[in-house]
Design a protein around this motif. Structure first.
Motif, PDB file in Angstrom:
ATOM      1  N   LYS A 101      55.806  64.227  66.930  1.00 51.58           N
ATOM      2  CA  LYS A 101      56.944  64.016  67.840  1.00 51.58           C
ATOM      3  C   LYS A 101      56.906  65.098  68.920  1.00 51.58           C
ATOM      4  N   ILE A 102      56.064  64.871  69.886  1.00 46.76           N
ATOM      5  CA  ILE A 102      55.809  65.896  70.902  1.00 46.76           C
ATOM      6  C   ILE A 102      57.059  66.148  71.751  1.00 46.76           C
ATOM      7  N   ASN A 159      63.001  47.486  65.830  1.00 49.27           N
ATOM      8  CA  ASN A 159      63.368  47.619  64.415  1.00 49.27           C
ATOM      9  C   ASN A 159      62.552  48.655  63.648  1.00 49.27           C
ATOM     10  N   THR A 160      61.376  48.996  64.131  1.00 45.97           N
ATOM     11  CA  THR A 160      60.519  49.909  63.374  1.00 45.97           C
ATOM     12  C   THR A 160      60.172  51.173  64.165  1.00 45.97           C
ATOM     13  N   MET A 161      59.579  50.982  65.342  1.00 42.47           N
ATOM     14  CA  MET A 161      59.069  52.131  66.098  1.00 42.47           C
ATOM     15  C   MET A 161      60.196  53.086  66.517  1.00 42.47           C
ATOM     16  N   SER A 162      61.316  52.512  66.969  1.00 45.61           N
ATOM     17  CA  SER A 162      62.405  53.384  67.440  1.00 45.61           C
ATOM     18  C   SER A 162      63.156  54.040  66.278  1.00 45.61           C
ATOM     19  N   LYS A 163      62.857  53.620  65.032  1.00 46.02           N
ATOM     20  CA  LYS A 163      63.415  54.343  63.879  1.00 46.02           C
ATOM     21  C   LYS A 163      62.652  55.667  63.692  1.00 46.02           C
ATOM     22  N   GLU A 164      61.344  55.593  63.919  1.00 43.39           N
ATOM     23  CA  GLU A 164      60.518  56.804  63.809  1.00 43.39           C
ATOM     24  C   GLU A 164      60.709  57.702  65.038  1.00 43.39           C
ATOM     25  N   PHE A 165      60.882  57.058  66.189  1.00 44.41           N
ATOM     26  CA  PHE A 165      61.039  57.801  67.453  1.00 44.41           C
ATOM     27  C   PHE A 165      62.416  57.476  68.040  1.00 44.41           C
ATOM     28  N   PRO A 166      63.465  58.170  67.578  1.00 45.43           N
ATOM     29  CA  PRO A 166      64.826  57.824  68.001  1.00 45.43           C
ATOM     30  C   PRO A 166      65.015  57.991  69.511  1.00 45.43           C
ATOM     31  N   LEU A 167      65.719  57.008  70.096  1.00 50.55           N
ATOM     32  CA  LEU A 167      65.902  56.998  71.552  1.00 50.55           C
ATOM     33  C   LEU A 167      67.046  57.927  71.961  1.00 50.55           C
TER      34      LEU A 167
END
Lengths: 367, 242
Positions: free
Chosen positions: B159-160, B230-238
């Motif tokens: 998470k850069i 549903n998946t990617m933005s859970k790992e990378f919160p907006l």
């Protein structure tokens, strides 16, 4: 220092001062021995002259900063020593591919690997037959502090004229050694009266290709990527034409007593200083020795070697290097079988002595 | 007839080379629109990466410099220092910015360079054929993580943006996602703000754009948007990180 006054200065500092006097406005570098005087000198003096100094996070970043500064039209330089130059190799190929001017100083130390910080000439291949892709850099090899100053100034002219990366191939001995220098700096280094660059006439060529914002013109792209069929091959042929032109115009050497020489000692940089002394002693002993000292190692001064050998006259070339035989390959190519080529070299910290050169020369003539 | 919509002048009239459903085209257009709305096209110098977007300069109608892989922020640093009157931005993918170029990213951010960074995160290497990226999700299958990314072997998604936000030299970090019309509009305002920050000499601004790569996610373009939501933005919160 005022104009016309000699100062005592190291080879490294002379290179830095030459860059400033040539209108270099951008320097980025990363510390590595034995070139640290260059980065220190630049950190002190570049801002006083109104230029940009950056100590980068790595040699990779340093050379890419030079790439960026050059892409927008600045005269840009970096310096390093052998392992650091290896790290810069990729971007130097990009700089060549994007046809950007740049000056890269290599104060060579002994290798391979971390090696040590003693002087060596074992990066000749790297400077003259560089990294990935078909490209060349001009490579200039000074052998005194004064000459280090002069070729560095000239390197910026050549880099701009041919849009090519130019290497200054120095070594740890020349970098650390102090000698008198007659510089043509405008303003003082010590008294704070250095003029801002905008007031110095350094004849910076107009770089119409630079990316400076597209006001009043079509957009410029600085790049080295050619994807379409045949496009890269056409570009490479243009590069080859440029290299041909450079080979024809920019060979530079010092030649002493070569016309009647039975043995021509061939050496560059620090090694040539010892070879010159050896030649003088040999001459006193009645041995007809001469010296060929390449100043441009790319383009290699092959024309003078061809001229010496095509006549069929018997002459032996003794190539002396602080390496185990790199420049000797270029001498053999230039001689092309028309004369005997012998080699004497040491590396890893050792330097062939005058005595070794004399003994080898005498042995060659006696066999 | 009154013209109510046209191509923004920073975009050229050319065919796309990107795959169906690829997010690069959207990001290119958002950047071009932001630049034109701020009226800075003639001052802009864009740095293009190595990756699918290397030829972004074929779409953009302003000066560009093509960077070696990962070195965009070294190049941008020098350009902005030499020519502070220009507006300089880098456009970098996850491999470029967060793998090979991590050192350049961290150090440019830490120096507080007055730059705009558009970081396209699609969790995969596109140009080379769908290999694992530093941002590939745990369990995500790629050409080089065929059994799914395994933390024991490949570690965690990097998470850069969160890392960079810790640095005192950084002015602004925001993560957006081009996964819906609403997300695209948010992305545009974040990108525009990042350019405006530079114009106001605020310092280092980074916008991370979650972007679709249906080809190497092996999903349809529509399913890709669902996966992002549903998946990617859970790992990378907006949202705004800094």
């Amino acid at each position: 220092m005022t104009k016309g006054q000699k100062i005592l200065i190291s080879g490294n500092e002379a290179i830095a001062q030459a860059a400033l006097d040539a209108g270099c406005t951008f320097y980025a570098g990363y510390p590595i021995t034995p070139q640290n005087e260059i980065i220190a000198y630049m950190s002190e003096h570049m801002p006083l002259q109104g230029g940009v100094f950056i100590q980068s996070e790595s040699e990779l970043a340093a050379i890419n900063m030079v790439f960026g500064a050059s892409a927008v039209g600045a005269r840009a330089m970096t310096s390093s020593s052998s392992p650091g130059i290896s790290l810069m190799q990729e971007a130097i190929s990009y700089i060549a591919g994007a046809e950007l001017p740049a000056v890269i100083v290599n104060v060579m130390r002994a290798g391979p690997g971390l090696g040590n910080i003693w002087p060596a000439q074992s990066d000749y291949f790297q400077a003259t037959k560089p990294g990935h892709g078909d490209y060349h850099c001009i490579a200039l090899a000074p052998s005194s502090v004064q000459e280090a100053y002069e070729v560095t100034k000239d390197a910026f002219r050549l880099a701009d004229m041919y849009r090519i990366p130019v290497f200054i191939l120095s070594d740890g001995m020349l970098g650390q050694m102090m000698e008198p220098l007659l510089a043509d700096s405008q303003g003082s280094m010590a008294d704070g009266k250095r003029k801002k660059l905008s007031t110095i006439d350094y004849r910076l060529s107009t770089k119409k290709w630079a990316a400076t914002g597209c006001k009043g013109r079509d957009a410029h792209v600085v790049k080295s990527f050619y994807m379409n069929m045949g496009e890269l091959e056409r570009f490479n042929l243009e590069l080859q034409e440029k290299y041909k032109k450079i080979k024809a115009r920019e060979q530079k050497q010092e030649a002493l007593y070569i016309d009647d020489a039975q043995v021509v000692l061939v050496a560059y940089g620090t090694m040539a200083r010892l070879a010159k002394e050896a030649m003088a002693i040999l001459r006193k002993k009645g041995v007809k020795a001469g010296l060929l000292r390449p100043i441009s190692v790319w383009p290699f001064p092959e024309d003078i070697i061809k001229r010496l050998t095509v006549s069929g006259k018997r002459v032996v070339f003794l190539v002396i290097e602080m390496s185990y035989g790199q420049m000797v390959e270029d001498v053999r190519l230039a001689v092309n079988g028309r004369a005997q080529v012998e080699f004497l070299g040491r590396s890893g910290g050792g330097i062939p002595s005058e005595e070794e050169i004399i003994n080898k020369t005498v042995a060659l003539l006696n066999c | 007839m009154k013209k109510v919509f046209s191509r923004t002048s920073s975009l050229r009239d050319v065919d796309t080379h990107y795959c169906s459903g690829c997010g690069h085209g959207i990001a290119h257009r958002l950047i071009a629109e932001a630049i034109d709305e701020l009226d800075i096209r003639e001052q802009v110098i864009g740095i293009t990466p190595v990756g699918c977007a290397v030829i972004a300069y074929n779409y953009w109608n302003f000066d560009c410099v093509e960077s070696p892989h990962g070195r965009g922020l070294a190049i941008a640093t020098a350009i902005k220092r030499v020519r502070p009157q220009n507006i300089v931005f880098t456009y970098q993918g996850d491999g470029d910015l967060a793998a090979i170029g991590t050192a350049e990213t961290i150090h440019a951010a830490n120096r507080g360079e007055n730059l705009t960074v558009i970081f396209i995160n699609n969790a995969v290497y596109g140009m080379t054929g769908g290999q694992m990226a530093p941002t590939t999700l745990i369990g995500q299958k790629t050409a080089t993580s065929p059994r799914g990314r395994d933390i024991g072997n490949e570690g965690y998604p990097l998470k850069i943006s969160e890392i960079v936000a810790q640095l005192p030299g950084v002015y602004s970090v925001e993560r957006v996602s081009c996964d819906s019309p609403k997300g695209v509009l948010k992305a545009k305002s974040a990108i525009k703000a990042a350019f405006k920050n530079q114009m106001d000499n605020k310092g280092f601004s980074l916008v991370e754009v979650l972007s679709a790569c249906p080809t190497y996610w092996s999903l349809t373009p529509a399913d890709s948007l669902d996966w992002m939501q549903n998946t990617m933005s859970k790992e990378f919160p907006l949202g705004k990180i800094k």
